[in-house]
Design an enzyme around this catalytic site. Sequence first.
Site, PDB file in Angstrom:
ATOM      1  N   PHE A  13      51.532  41.382  51.243  1.00  0.00           N
ATOM      2  CA  PHE A  13      51.154  42.035  50.830  1.00  0.00           C
ATOM      3  C   PHE A  13      51.830  43.481  50.811  1.00  0.00           C
ATOM      4  O   PHE A  13      52.369  44.754  50.908  1.00  0.00           O
ATOM      5  CB  PHE A  13      50.083  42.708  50.217  1.00  0.00           C
ATOM      6  CG  PHE A  13      49.979  44.209  49.643  1.00  0.00           C
ATOM      7  CD1 PHE A  13      50.034  44.070  48.037  1.00  0.00           C
ATOM      8  CD2 PHE A  13      49.213  45.179  49.676  1.00  0.00           C
ATOM      9  CE1 PHE A  13      50.065  44.875  47.143  1.00  0.00           C
ATOM     10  CE2 PHE A  13      48.794  45.932  48.671  1.00  0.00           C
ATOM     11  CZ  PHE A  13      49.177  45.921  47.513  1.00  0.00           C
ATOM     12  N   ARG A  34      51.729  41.565  63.661  1.00  0.00           N
ATOM     13  CA  ARG A  34      51.202  41.250  65.766  1.00  0.00           C
ATOM     14  C   ARG A  34      52.303  40.995  66.742  1.00  0.00           C
ATOM     15  O   ARG A  34      52.205  39.935  67.438  1.00  0.00           O
ATOM     16  CB  ARG A  34      50.166  40.868  65.701  1.00  0.00           C
ATOM     17  CG  ARG A  34      48.883  42.475  65.631  1.00  0.00           C
ATOM     18  CD  ARG A  34      47.404  41.451  65.136  1.00  0.00           C
ATOM     19  NE  ARG A  34      46.300  42.091  65.290  1.00  0.00           N
ATOM     20  CZ  ARG A  34      45.557  41.902  65.247  1.00  0.00           C
ATOM     21  NH1 ARG A  34      44.672  40.528  64.533  1.00  0.00           N
ATOM     22  NH2 ARG A  34      44.256  43.413  64.829  1.00  0.00           N
ATOM     23  N   LYS A 107      40.396  44.259  50.094  1.00  0.00           N
ATOM     24  CA  LYS A 107      40.561  44.507  48.271  1.00  0.00           C
ATOM     25  C   LYS A 107      39.208  43.653  48.580  1.00  0.00           C
ATOM     26  O   LYS A 107      38.823  42.649  48.209  1.00  0.00           O
ATOM     27  CB  LYS A 107      40.307  43.988  46.408  1.00  0.00           C
ATOM     28  CG  LYS A 107      41.572  44.570  46.252  1.00  0.00           C
ATOM     29  CD  LYS A 107      42.877  43.804  45.106  1.00  0.00           C
ATOM     30  CE  LYS A 107      43.248  44.912  45.066  1.00  0.00           C
ATOM     31  NZ  LYS A 107      44.760  44.297  43.702  1.00  0.00           N
ATOM     32  N   GLY A 135      44.443  48.077  42.933  1.00  0.00           N
ATOM     33  CA  GLY A 135      44.241  47.752  41.230  1.00  0.00           C
ATOM     34  C   GLY A 135      45.536  46.490  41.175  1.00  0.00           C
ATOM     35  O   GLY A 135      45.416  46.015  41.813  1.00  0.00           O
ATOM     36  N   LYS A 190      36.290  42.527  40.923  1.00  0.00           N
ATOM     37  CA  LYS A 190      37.158  41.584  40.198  1.00  0.00           C
ATOM     38  C   LYS A 190      37.860  40.293  40.824  1.00  0.00           C
ATOM     39  O   LYS A 190      37.850  39.141  39.885  1.00  0.00           O
ATOM     40  CB  LYS A 190      38.967  42.324  39.910  1.00  0.00           C
ATOM     41  CG  LYS A 190      39.708  42.960  41.143  1.00  0.00           C
ATOM     42  CD  LYS A 190      40.010  41.678  41.018  1.00  0.00           C
ATOM     43  CE  LYS A 190      41.139  42.032  42.727  1.00  0.00           C
ATOM     44  NZ  LYS A 190      42.079  41.292  42.757  1.00  0.00           N
ATOM     45  N   ASP A 243      43.618  45.030  37.003  1.00  0.00           N
ATOM     46  CA  ASP A 243      42.587  43.937  37.751  1.00  0.00           C
ATOM     47  C   ASP A 243      42.237  42.932  37.455  1.00  0.00           C
ATOM     48  O   ASP A 243      42.847  41.597  38.038  1.00  0.00           O
ATOM     49  CB  ASP A 243      42.396  44.320  39.219  1.00  0.00           C
ATOM     50  CG  ASP A 243      42.950  44.242  40.987  1.00  0.00           C
ATOM     51  OD1 ASP A 243      44.206  43.916  40.405  1.00  0.00           O
ATOM     52  OD2 ASP A 243      42.362  44.310  41.456  1.00  0.00           O
ATOM     53  N   SER A 253      47.032  34.300  41.763  1.00  0.00           N
ATOM     54  CA  SER A 253      45.463  34.998  41.849  1.00  0.00           C
ATOM     55  C   SER A 253      44.683  33.535  43.236  1.00  0.00           C
ATOM     56  O   SER A 253      44.609  32.519  42.486  1.00  0.00           O
ATOM     57  CB  SER A 253      44.512  34.941  41.287  1.00  0.00           C
ATOM     58  OG  SER A 253      43.521  35.529  41.367  1.00  0.00           O
ATOM     59  N   ARG A 254      44.627  34.120  44.270  1.00  0.00           N
ATOM     60  CA  ARG A 254      43.970  32.512  44.997  1.00  0.00           C
ATOM     61  C   ARG A 254      42.934  32.929  44.544  1.00  0.00           C
ATOM     62  O   ARG A 254      42.085  31.421  45.379  1.00  0.00           O
ATOM     63  CB  ARG A 254      43.763  33.484  46.347  1.00  0.00           C
ATOM     64  CG  ARG A 254      45.182  33.243  47.116  1.00  0.00           C
ATOM     65  CD  ARG A 254      44.913  33.391  48.691  1.00  0.00           C
ATOM     66  NE  ARG A 254      45.613  33.529  49.678  1.00  0.00           N
ATOM     67  CZ  ARG A 254      46.429  34.887  50.474  1.00  0.00           C
ATOM     68  NH1 ARG A 254      45.687  35.988  50.151  1.00  0.00           N
ATOM     69  NH2 ARG A 254      47.423  34.780  51.466  1.00  0.00           N
TER      70      ARG A 254
END
Length: 327
Positions: A13, A34, A107, A135, A190, A243, A253-254
């Site tokens: 992301f 990092r 999130k 979102g 969500k 979302d 979606s995990r």
Amino acid sequence: MSEKIAVIGSGAFGTALAAVIALAGRSAVTLVGRNPSLMADLKSERLHDAVLPGIVLPESLEFSAEAEAVAGASIVLFAMPSQAQADAVRQYGLYLSKDAVVVTCAKGIERTTGNLLTDMLERELPDHPVAVLSGPGFAADIAKGLPTAMAIAADGMETAERLAQAISGRTFRLYASTDRIGVQLGGALKNVLAIACGIVEGRGIGESARAALIARGLAEMSRFVVAKGGQADTVRGLSGLGDLVLTATSHQSRNLRFGIALGRGEKTDPAHGALVEGAFAASVASRLAAELSISMPITDAVSAIIDGRLDISDAIEQLMTRPITTE
């Protein structure tokens, strides 16, 4: 007005977000991570195939493994998972410009405290304006330049609109809001409901059940958001309903995939569960709902299933045999 923007977090992301902002061409953008070796490879190869296979990153995007790279940035986005945000804020906060606006892109809810991430940011960085971006947007879609819309919320509309202008582009559109509570809780809750929808899919009990979970789950989200001081209208917007629909129906979606594995009775890898935001949020939201005397039966069931306190068949029976009530 041209901005200098730093995106911290070189996962899918964060990388997608940095790329789409850089492509807009209005701001100087640096992706900060990092791992020095990874950041050097990204700079030379312009590919991050581990998380965004085949997507070429823009030449205008800069890369750095130095915490000092955030110095001078007018907007700093923290784009790592919620449970890693506090450590990142402490590491990079020392180098922020005094007028920098900080934005959380995670999130989730802090597992140990139950606090919102903006609460943590304001505690750690009391002199900086704090915003939240959330979102319906998968990293791959954003990075590919597929049309995506999300919400960005700040304490004041002037700041929210400034951020929306700075971050939006041809294929990535942000809507400004002042409801930080609603935008954050929509993004966190969500994930819990997506796990529930995954359980339904894995169990093979039908699309009607999924539709019921989405609708009744939205009602749970609304009750919780309002009780915490947010706005019901926000729940019906991009960061809530938008979302939820995306995460509860797409195999990208995990959280949905985690729920499917639970529904099939598969042994879930603890490391996998540790990466699923909804697994954290379920127990926290269930506990907070009890403290606030809010009815959240779906969230409670998901929390109990994940913790091994409730069998899926028993959870379904409990949900379907609750006392009849109005919608």
